[in-house]
Design a protein around this motif. Structure first.
Motif, short mmCIF file in Angstrom:
data_model
loop_
_atom_site.label_atom_id
_atom_site.label_comp_id
_atom_site.label_asym_id
_atom_site.label_seq_id
_atom_site.Cartn_x
_atom_site.Cartn_y
_atom_site.Cartn_z
N ILE A 1 36.27 39.12 52.61
CA ILE A 1 37.79 38.34 53.16
C ILE A 1 38.65 39.06 52.45
N ASN A 2 38.66 39.58 51.27
CA ASN A 2 39.84 40.30 50.78
C ASN A 2 40.34 41.50 51.41
N ALA A 3 39.41 41.93 52.13
CA ALA A 3 39.54 43.32 52.91
C ALA A 3 40.68 43.21 53.94
N TYR A 4 40.66 41.91 54.39
CA TYR A 4 41.60 41.55 55.53
C TYR A 4 42.95 41.16 55.00
N ASN A 5 43.01 40.86 53.60
CA ASN A 5 44.54 40.36 53.18
C ASN A 5 45.08 39.36 53.80
N PRO A 6 44.31 38.14 53.90
CA PRO A 6 44.66 37.02 54.56
C PRO A 6 45.86 36.22 54.03
N ASP A 7 46.74 35.93 54.67
CA ASP A 7 47.91 34.98 54.00
C ASP A 7 47.34 33.43 54.28
N ILE A 8 46.63 33.24 55.45
CA ILE A 8 46.23 32.01 55.77
C ILE A 8 44.79 31.83 55.91
N GLU B 1 22.92 19.35 54.37
CA GLU B 1 22.70 20.85 54.80
C GLU B 1 23.94 21.47 55.44
N ARG B 2 24.58 20.59 56.31
CA ARG B 2 25.65 21.28 57.24
C ARG B 2 27.20 21.19 56.22
N ALA B 3 26.79 20.65 55.10
CA ALA B 3 27.96 20.86 54.29
C ALA B 3 27.92 21.99 53.42
N LYS B 4 26.98 22.83 53.24
CA LYS B 4 26.80 23.97 52.49
C LYS B 4 27.95 24.95 52.79
N PRO B 5 28.08 25.27 53.95
CA PRO B 5 29.13 26.44 53.85
C PRO B 5 30.54 26.16 53.53
N LEU B 6 30.86 24.79 53.70
CA LEU B 6 32.15 24.41 53.21
C LEU B 6 32.13 24.41 51.71
N LEU B 7 31.07 24.16 51.10
CA LEU B 7 30.88 24.29 49.48
C LEU B 7 31.13 25.56 49.35
N HIS B 8 30.43 26.47 49.88
CA HIS B 8 30.48 27.82 49.75
C HIS B 8 31.89 28.43 49.66
N ILE B 9 32.74 28.07 50.59
CA ILE B 9 34.18 28.30 50.71
C ILE B 9 34.83 27.83 49.33
N ILE B 10 34.62 26.67 49.08
CA ILE B 10 35.21 25.96 47.99
C ILE B 10 35.06 26.71 46.71
N GLU B 11 33.72 26.84 46.48
CA GLU B 11 33.24 27.31 45.09
C GLU B 11 33.24 28.93 45.10
N ASN B 12 33.11 29.71 46.13
CA ASN B 12 32.73 31.12 46.17
C ASN B 12 33.80 31.84 46.80
N LEU B 13 34.77 31.55 47.30
CA LEU B 13 35.43 32.11 48.20
C LEU B 13 36.93 31.83 47.74
N TYR C 1 38.83 33.39 44.82
CA TYR C 1 38.81 34.81 44.69
C TYR C 1 39.57 35.56 45.56
N LEU C 2 40.42 34.70 46.39
CA LEU C 2 40.99 35.39 47.68
C LEU C 2 42.31 35.59 46.89
N GLN C 3 42.64 37.13 46.85
CA GLN C 3 44.00 37.40 46.20
C GLN C 3 45.07 37.26 46.92
N SER C 4 45.31 37.27 48.26
CA SER C 4 46.26 37.23 49.06
C SER C 4 46.71 36.07 49.58
N LEU C 5 45.81 35.03 49.61
CA LEU C 5 45.94 33.90 50.11
C LEU C 5 46.97 33.01 49.59
N ARG C 6 47.86 32.44 50.62
CA ARG C 6 48.74 31.46 50.30
C ARG C 6 48.80 30.09 51.08
N TYR C 7 48.23 30.15 52.12
CA TYR C 7 48.26 28.75 53.03
C TYR C 7 46.74 28.40 53.38
N ILE C 8 46.74 27.21 53.22
CA ILE C 8 45.24 26.62 53.67
C ILE C 8 45.47 25.39 54.58
#
Length: 329
Positions: free
Chosen positions: A64-71, A93-105, A108-115
């Motif tokens: 994800i960081n390779a794309y330098n996302p703002d949003i 089981e269908r909540a696991k991708p969201l939990l992955h975003i919350i806990e593991n993404l 650690y997203l350096q350029s992220l400013r908006y969600i």
């Protein structure tokens, strides 16, 4: 502004990014979904977008960081939180991708400013929501939460949804205080003026509507529980992914008669089939439902059944566009 769209579906967030009309363009640099049918539709409407068909659980922060996302835009699966389901929350089981975003993404997203996050009513009292807001606090974000329906914006459709907007500090909001859910649009004076009544969505010319008529046996069985709307109706029920397959609680149906004629027939104690057939009740077409949801689509490269399923899982583009304007203002 560089945006990443996760759980991209048919591209509702992408359409909203184009709709919000800010001076700053929003460029969707990556979109991701695991559903091949949704991906087919997404690629049909956004052929130039860098679109990936993969499991979000496989994404790593460095990718994800390779794309330098703002949003970060996302509409995670609602089934773990919907009131009509088992409400298994984070145990689904269908909540696991969201939990992955919350806990593991997100941390650690350096350029992220908006969600921006969209989900069903019920998400606001979930464990998943608490995990999300805890991570946002720990990662230096301030956030606001909303429960909004298109009806708040003058649109003739009810679709109550939960939204979360987050900004990286020192960016801030000028409405409400954190931890209070906003349940109206008094923060926004711009209403939608193009979809105010049912007649605004009708696509009756040049289309074979006979195939959308409700079968006789279903008319007799379900006419008392149907939400029937007419041309002049200023409201309609939320359309779900089962629309067109099931009648009870899946969305409104249309009659070309006027309101008074509909009432005279449906208020009868024992309606006979011939009277009910005079209503000419039909399902709305996928293109019409797309209009209710302010999605600028007139045709789908998939069957009607698949289109209904995809639309039932999608967002109201106008509502999200207004929230994006608030988020980026």
């Amino acid at each position: 502004m560089r945006a990443i769209e996760l759980f991209s579906g048919i591209g509702g967030m992408h359409f909203a990014a184009k709709e919000c009309g800010l001076d700053t363009n929003i460029d969707v640099v990556l979109s991701v979904d695991i559903n091949p049918v949704a991906n087919k539709v997404y690629e049909h409407f956004f052929p130039s977008t860098n679109h990936k068909e993969l499991n979000i659980l496989s994404l790593k922060p460095e990718q994800i960081n390779a794309y330098n996302p703002d949003i970060l835009l996302m509409s995670p699966p609602c089934q773990p939180f919907t009131r009509n389901g088992l409400v298994k929350d984070v145990d689904d089981e269908r909540a696991k991708p969201l939990l992955h975003i919350i806990e593991n993404l997100i941390p650690y997203l350096q350029s992220l400013r908006y969600i921006l996050v969209e989900n069903v009513k019920g998400f606001e009292c979930s464990v998943a929501r608490n995990k999300l807001t805890t991570t946002l606090n720990q990662s230096g974000f301030t956030f606001r939460e909303f429960l909004l329906s298109p009806k708040h914006f003058g649109i003739c459709n009810s679709r109550l949804r939960y939204y979360l907007l987050a900004k990286a500090k020192p960016l801030s909001f000028n409405i409400a205080i954190q931890n209070e859910i906003v349940c109206d649009n008094t923060w926004d004076t711009k209403l939608c003026k193009s979809i105010t009544k049912v007649s605004d969505v009708l696509c009756e010319r040049g289309e074979d509507l006979e195939k959308y008529l409700i079968r006789d046996d279903l008319l007799l069985k379900y006419y008392k529980v149907l939400d029937v709307v007419t041309r002049n109706s200023t409201g309609s029920c939320c359309f779900t992914r089962s629309y067109g397959t099931y009648l009870r609680g899946t969305g409104s149906v249309f009659s070309s008669l006027d309101d008074q004629q509909v009432k005279q027939i449906t208020n009868c104690e024992n309606c006979d089939l011939e009277s009910l057939k005079n209503l000419k009740l039909r399902f709305f077409t996928p293109a019409e439902i797309a209009k209710f949801m302010c999605i600028p689509i007139t045709n789908f490269p998939v069957s009607d059944k698949k289109a209904y399923q995809l639309l039932g899982n999608s967002i109201n583009v106008y509502v999200v566009s207004r929230l994006l304007c608030l988020l980026l203002s």
